[in-house]
Design a protein around this motif. Sequence first.
Motif, PDB file in Angstrom:
ATOM      1  N   TYR A 165       0.839  -1.204   0.000  1.00  0.00           N
ATOM      2  CA  TYR A 165       0.000   0.000   0.000  1.00  0.00           C
ATOM      3  C   TYR A 165       0.875   1.255   0.000  1.00  0.00           C
ATOM      4  O   TYR A 165       0.590   2.238  -0.682  1.00  0.00           O
ATOM      5  N   ARG A 166       1.946   1.219   0.823  1.00  0.00           N
ATOM      6  CA  ARG A 166       2.873   2.348   0.827  1.00  0.00           C
ATOM      7  C   ARG A 166       3.509   2.532  -0.546  1.00  0.00           C
ATOM      8  O   ARG A 166       3.758   3.665  -0.984  1.00  0.00           O
ATOM      9  N   LEU A 167       3.763   1.436  -1.250  1.00  0.00           N
ATOM     10  CA  LEU A 167       4.326   1.525  -2.599  1.00  0.00           C
ATOM     11  C   LEU A 167       3.328   2.196  -3.556  1.00  0.00           C
ATOM     12  O   LEU A 167       3.703   3.035  -4.379  1.00  0.00           O
ATOM     13  N   MET A 168       2.044   1.804  -3.438  1.00  0.00           N
ATOM     14  CA  MET A 168       1.024   2.431  -4.271  1.00  0.00           C
ATOM     15  C   MET A 168       0.954   3.934  -4.003  1.00  0.00           C
ATOM     16  O   MET A 168       0.855   4.760  -4.924  1.00  0.00           O
ATOM     17  N   ASP A 169       1.020   4.311  -2.734  1.00  0.00           N
ATOM     18  CA  ASP A 169       0.984   5.722  -2.353  1.00  0.00           C
ATOM     19  C   ASP A 169       2.215   6.456  -2.885  1.00  0.00           C
ATOM     20  O   ASP A 169       2.131   7.601  -3.362  1.00  0.00           O
ATOM     21  N   ALA A 170       3.386   5.806  -2.804  1.00  0.00           N
ATOM     22  CA  ALA A 170       4.623   6.425  -3.298  1.00  0.00           C
ATOM     23  C   ALA A 170       4.581   6.588  -4.816  1.00  0.00           C
ATOM     24  O   ALA A 170       5.080   7.587  -5.358  1.00  0.00           O
ATOM     25  N   LEU A 171       3.997   5.611  -5.527  1.00  0.00           N
ATOM     26  CA  LEU A 171       3.857   5.743  -6.974  1.00  0.00           C
ATOM     27  C   LEU A 171       2.970   6.936  -7.346  1.00  0.00           C
ATOM     28  O   LEU A 171       3.240   7.640  -8.323  1.00  0.00           O
ATOM     29  N   GLU A 172       1.924   7.163  -6.556  1.00  0.00           N
ATOM     30  CA  GLU A 172       1.059   8.319  -6.800  1.00  0.00           C
ATOM     31  C   GLU A 172       1.843   9.623  -6.606  1.00  0.00           C
ATOM     32  O   GLU A 172       1.724  10.563  -7.400  1.00  0.00           O
ATOM     33  N   ARG A 173       2.650   9.691  -5.519  1.00  0.00           N
ATOM     34  CA  ARG A 173       3.447  10.903  -5.306  1.00  0.00           C
ATOM     35  C   ARG A 173       4.480  11.073  -6.416  1.00  0.00           C
ATOM     36  O   ARG A 173       4.757  12.193  -6.857  1.00  0.00           O
ATOM     37  N   LEU A 174       5.062   9.966  -6.882  1.00  0.00           N
ATOM     38  CA  LEU A 174       6.028  10.050  -7.974  1.00  0.00           C
ATOM     39  C   LEU A 174       5.358  10.576  -9.252  1.00  0.00           C
ATOM     40  O   LEU A 174       5.932  11.421  -9.961  1.00  0.00           O
ATOM     41  N   THR A 175       4.153  10.114  -9.532  1.00  0.00           N
ATOM     42  CA  THR A 175       3.440  10.594 -10.716  1.00  0.00           C
ATOM     43  C   THR A 175       3.140  12.086 -10.605  1.00  0.00           C
ATOM     44  O   THR A 175       3.250  12.834 -11.592  1.00  0.00           O
ATOM     45  N   ARG A 176       2.758  12.515  -9.391  1.00  0.00           N
ATOM     46  CA  ARG A 176       2.514  13.948  -9.199  1.00  0.00           C
ATOM     47  C   ARG A 176       3.788  14.764  -9.407  1.00  0.00           C
ATOM     48  O   ARG A 176       3.753  15.847 -10.012  1.00  0.00           O
ATOM     49  N   SER A 177       4.910  14.285  -8.928  1.00  0.00           N
ATOM     50  CA  SER A 177       6.167  15.022  -9.111  1.00  0.00           C
ATOM     51  C   SER A 177       6.606  14.976 -10.575  1.00  0.00           C
ATOM     52  O   SER A 177       7.197  15.950 -11.082  1.00  0.00           O
ATOM     53  N   GLU A 178       6.334  13.849 -11.272  1.00  0.00           N
ATOM     54  CA  GLU A 178       6.627  13.816 -12.708  1.00  0.00           C
ATOM     55  C   GLU A 178       5.746  14.812 -13.468  1.00  0.00           C
ATOM     56  O   GLU A 178       6.215  15.476 -14.400  1.00  0.00           O
ATOM     57  N   GLU A 179       4.485  14.900 -13.059  1.00  0.00           N
ATOM     58  CA  GLU A 179       3.599  15.894 -13.674  1.00  0.00           C
ATOM     59  C   GLU A 179       4.102  17.309 -13.400  1.00  0.00           C
ATOM     60  O   GLU A 179       4.114  18.163 -14.295  1.00  0.00           O
ATOM     61  N   LEU A 180       4.525  17.557 -12.175  1.00  0.00           N
ATOM     62  CA  LEU A 180       5.062  18.878 -11.833  1.00  0.00           C
ATOM     63  C   LEU A 180       6.311  19.191 -12.648  1.00  0.00           C
ATOM     64  O   LEU A 180       6.482  20.314 -13.141  1.00  0.00           O
ATOM     65  N   PHE A 181       7.183  18.199 -12.819  1.00  0.00           N
ATOM     66  CA  PHE A 181       8.393  18.413 -13.601  1.00  0.00           C
ATOM     67  C   PHE A 181       8.060  18.675 -15.062  1.00  0.00           C
ATOM     68  O   PHE A 181       8.653  19.560 -15.700  1.00  0.00           O
ATOM     69  N   THR A 182       7.108  17.939 -15.612  1.00  0.00           N
ATOM     70  CA  THR A 182       6.716  18.150 -17.009  1.00  0.00           C
ATOM     71  C   THR A 182       6.146  19.548 -17.205  1.00  0.00           C
ATOM     72  O   THR A 182       6.466  20.239 -18.184  1.00  0.00           O
ATOM     73  N   LYS A 183       5.297  19.959 -16.277  1.00  0.00           N
ATOM     74  CA  LYS A 183       4.741  21.310 -16.388  1.00  0.00           C
ATOM     75  C   LYS A 183       5.830  22.372 -16.261  1.00  0.00           C
ATOM     76  O   LYS A 183       5.812  23.390 -16.971  1.00  0.00           O
ATOM     77  N   SER A 184       6.777  22.154 -15.363  1.00  0.00           N
ATOM     78  CA  SER A 184       7.859  23.131 -15.199  1.00  0.00           C
ATOM     79  C   SER A 184       8.755  23.167 -16.440  1.00  0.00           C
ATOM     80  O   SER A 184       9.270  24.223 -16.807  1.00  0.00           O
ATOM     81  N   GLU A 185       8.954  22.002 -17.096  1.00  0.00           N
ATOM     82  CA  GLU A 185       9.679  21.976 -18.369  1.00  0.00           C
ATOM     83  C   GLU A 185       9.023  22.892 -19.389  1.00  0.00           C
ATOM     84  O   GLU A 185       9.685  23.745 -20.016  1.00  0.00           O
ATOM     85  N   LEU A 186       7.721  22.704 -19.561  1.00  0.00           N
ATOM     86  CA  LEU A 186       7.014  23.462 -20.579  1.00  0.00           C
ATOM     87  C   LEU A 186       6.887  24.928 -20.189  1.00  0.00           C
ATOM     88  O   LEU A 186       6.934  25.813 -21.043  1.00  0.00           O
ATOM     89  N   THR A 187       6.717  25.197 -18.904  1.00  0.00           N
ATOM     90  CA  THR A 187       6.658  26.589 -18.457  1.00  0.00           C
ATOM     91  C   THR A 187       7.966  27.303 -18.760  1.00  0.00           C
ATOM     92  O   THR A 187       7.981  28.458 -19.206  1.00  0.00           O
ATOM     93  N   TYR A 188       9.083  26.603 -18.526  1.00  0.00           N
ATOM     94  CA  TYR A 188      10.384  27.204 -18.805  1.00  0.00           C
ATOM     95  C   TYR A 188      10.548  27.450 -20.302  1.00  0.00           C
ATOM     96  O   TYR A 188      10.975  28.539 -20.722  1.00  0.00           O
ATOM     97  N   ASN A 189      10.191  26.467 -21.120  1.00  0.00           N
ATOM     98  CA  ASN A 189      10.347  26.641 -22.563  1.00  0.00           C
ATOM     99  C   ASN A 189       9.415  27.721 -23.105  1.00  0.00           C
ATOM    100  O   ASN A 189       9.807  28.506 -23.976  1.00  0.00           O
ATOM    101  N   TYR A 190       8.207  27.767 -22.578  1.00  0.00           N
ATOM    102  CA  TYR A 190       7.302  28.814 -23.043  1.00  0.00           C
ATOM    103  C   TYR A 190       7.765  30.196 -22.579  1.00  0.00           C
ATOM    104  O   TYR A 190       7.593  31.189 -23.296  1.00  0.00           O
ATOM    105  N   SER A 191       8.364  30.275 -21.399  1.00  0.00           N
ATOM    106  CA  SER A 191       8.889  31.562 -20.944  1.00  0.00           C
ATOM    107  C   SER A 191      10.036  32.037 -21.836  1.00  0.00           C
ATOM    108  O   SER A 191      10.238  33.247 -22.007  1.00  0.00           O
TER     109      SER A 191
END
Length: 792
Positions: free
Chosen positions: A542-568
């Motif tokens: 269960y902790r692994l499932m929860d950690a995978l969710e947090r990892l996906t959120r951080s990957e989403e945050l990183f992807t958005k920050s990538e595009l925000t930087y490129n668009y800036s």
Amino acid sequence: MRIRKVIWGAVIILLTCSTASLAAEKQQTDFGFVVNSSEKGNEDYNTFRTKIFKRYSTLIKQMQQMEDNYSSIFSRKSVSGLVIDPGAIPKEYSSWWRSRVNGQINKMVPEVSMDITGLFTRAVKYSSQIKVFSDLPLIRKTAVQEAEGPYDFRIFAETSLRDINEPVGDDLKTGGELRYKENSKNLEYGVRKKFLFGTEVELKQNIGDMDTNSIYFQPKDQARTGTSLSITQPLLKRFGISYNRAYIDLANLDSSIAGEELRRNVESHLLEVARAYWSLYLERSLLVQKERLARKSREIYGQMKSRTAVDVPPSLLARARSQVNAHELGAMQAEYAMLNAQSRIRALVNDPGLLNANGLEIVTSQLPSHERFDIDFHNTLDAALSSRPEIGQAVRHIQSAYLLLNQSENELWPDLDLFFQMYTKGIEGDYQYGDAYSNQFDEGEPSYVAGLRLQYSLGNNGAAARNTRKKLEIRQLLHQLDTTVQNILLEVQVSHREVEKNYRSMVQSYQMMLADDEEVKALYARVDYLLANNDPYGDVLYRLMDALERLTRSEELFTKSELTYNYSLYNLYRAMGSWLKRMIYVLKKKVRTVMDCRQFSLKNSKINCLFVLFVIFSPPGAVTGVAGQQGSDAFLEPNHVVNIASPFRERINVIHVKEGDRVKKGELLVELDSRVLKTKLDLAKEVASFHGLVDSAKASVSMQKNRFIMLQKLAETGNARPQEMIKAKTDLSMAEARLRSAREERRTKKLEVQIIRAMIEEKKLRSPVNGVVVKVYKQEAELAGGGISRTW
């Protein structure tokens, strides 16, 4: 007490005078600055702009010093103790989802791979919005040809036929006949030409005939001819090439302004296309990330379900099942978000190749950059000042105002015209037109008329008011340029900081993602260890499932920050005014072979390189269609767009519509300032209502007629001399002519009232069609003149 009041009063008066003096000095300084720059620059745009930009050198220097001398509270120089240095992303780093994002995700539909420059190519070629923008310089360019129109050669011809049969009151007109009969025909034709010096030349020829029943009419059956040359030259007001070329120069400046507008509009549209492209990349990345999360969550849930009898309680399994459902819902929503992002691109690009009956997946082949932006802040300010189209527009508006100021100063002079006329006439009987034409050159000598015509308005209030208004408009436009420059420099400063901030955010998000990934790997290792030792591990799953969710959120945050930087980065290049130039450089490489076969020269283009982009990617003939050639789909499309521009360079008084309004044909859209015309209308009405000249002429006719009748009675008794009768008849004829002239002048004044009313109506722009207002380019109180436009 009185002395104190007197002293305070004197102080207040001195302060008031000093303030007024300083204000006047500031006004004169601003106005004088523009005039001095224009005169020394000889109205050349680049020289004039260089002179104007010296005004902002101190401001730029201060902004540069402020940026250089600032130290962050999180830097190593700070005394706060907290140092934030995120570092950098390794050059060899590549996220696991990039390979899937750059490939086909849905194998059941066809796909098209596209990078951002390819998307720009399609947008410039197919976008209906860019086609709307690209027509604007062509429309404005026609104003140059229109302004040159008054200096064309003009041929004219006029014919008249007269058949008079009227009673006469004396024998002197006919020699005995009681009715005067006259038959005449006349043809007048010639050519007129106005020159840039203000000179007006007219050469005309008259040919006609005339016959009457008067015994005094000799010779009979007359053929009449005449040739005349008239020249009028203004010596003060309206004299000179600079005055008469002003409207042509204004039209050229307006065309240049349209080129800047085209550049700004196309730049904004392509920037929106770039935003849509990176939004699609983001949605595709999120879809891949959430699909993996949903798949792994279901795998973990299956393992937990198999251990419900060992070490996974029902409550924990229920929570895991809820998370699995939430992750699958997120993946499904991400797919629809991706489809919506594709639709957004199709709407912006309008490429028919992006539509397919079986569905189509747009694959984003270009990857976002992780490299750090390396452009000095000093260079960004200089680039913005020299390249932003808004500044170019503002400078050209000042140039236009300076041309109008020169015109208004010329109009302060009185009307002093030199006129000259030379004419020859010939006459011959029996309708011998050829002999009459020869006689005008063979017999006698030419006649001449020459002189000076002076007219001056006492007070000259109209011209003085226009001159003052033009000076105030120059000062207003200079302050508007100040505001534009300050806002653009602020935009560049903020954009430069945003790039630095977004880069740091991207690196920080990368560090967060690495930490979450390490946690997931540690939990997987923990599960393998417990499984190898036959220890319970249900709660670790269960902790692994929860950690995978947090990892996906951080990957989403990183992807958005990538595009925000490129668009800036795109946004900073746009703020500098160099973004589109970079895109054009790339696009030229991709379409160099297409450019070589187009009938358009970049070197000779006076519109703008942005219109060239439209030409490059338009079908063959898009440019030549302007001249009326066939095969240009850019000019043979259905008439869905109507651009409404003001034919007058006047200030906008009221705008009656806004973007999105539905309007009917003939509905009032815009009212231009017509206060001067309304004043002229009131004056013309007043003058047209005057009866004094007509009444005076009637009285004179009545008096001369009574005198002539009296002399007739005296002549019957032999008490009036023939000379008195001839003089009385002449005086009566002259009085009757003055009465006709007075009546004609009154009719002319009434026609002037109608003309002024028509001019006032022309200042009201109405919709030529039923439609919807898409874009409003001007605001109330702004100057219009080929500049106010409505798109339907």
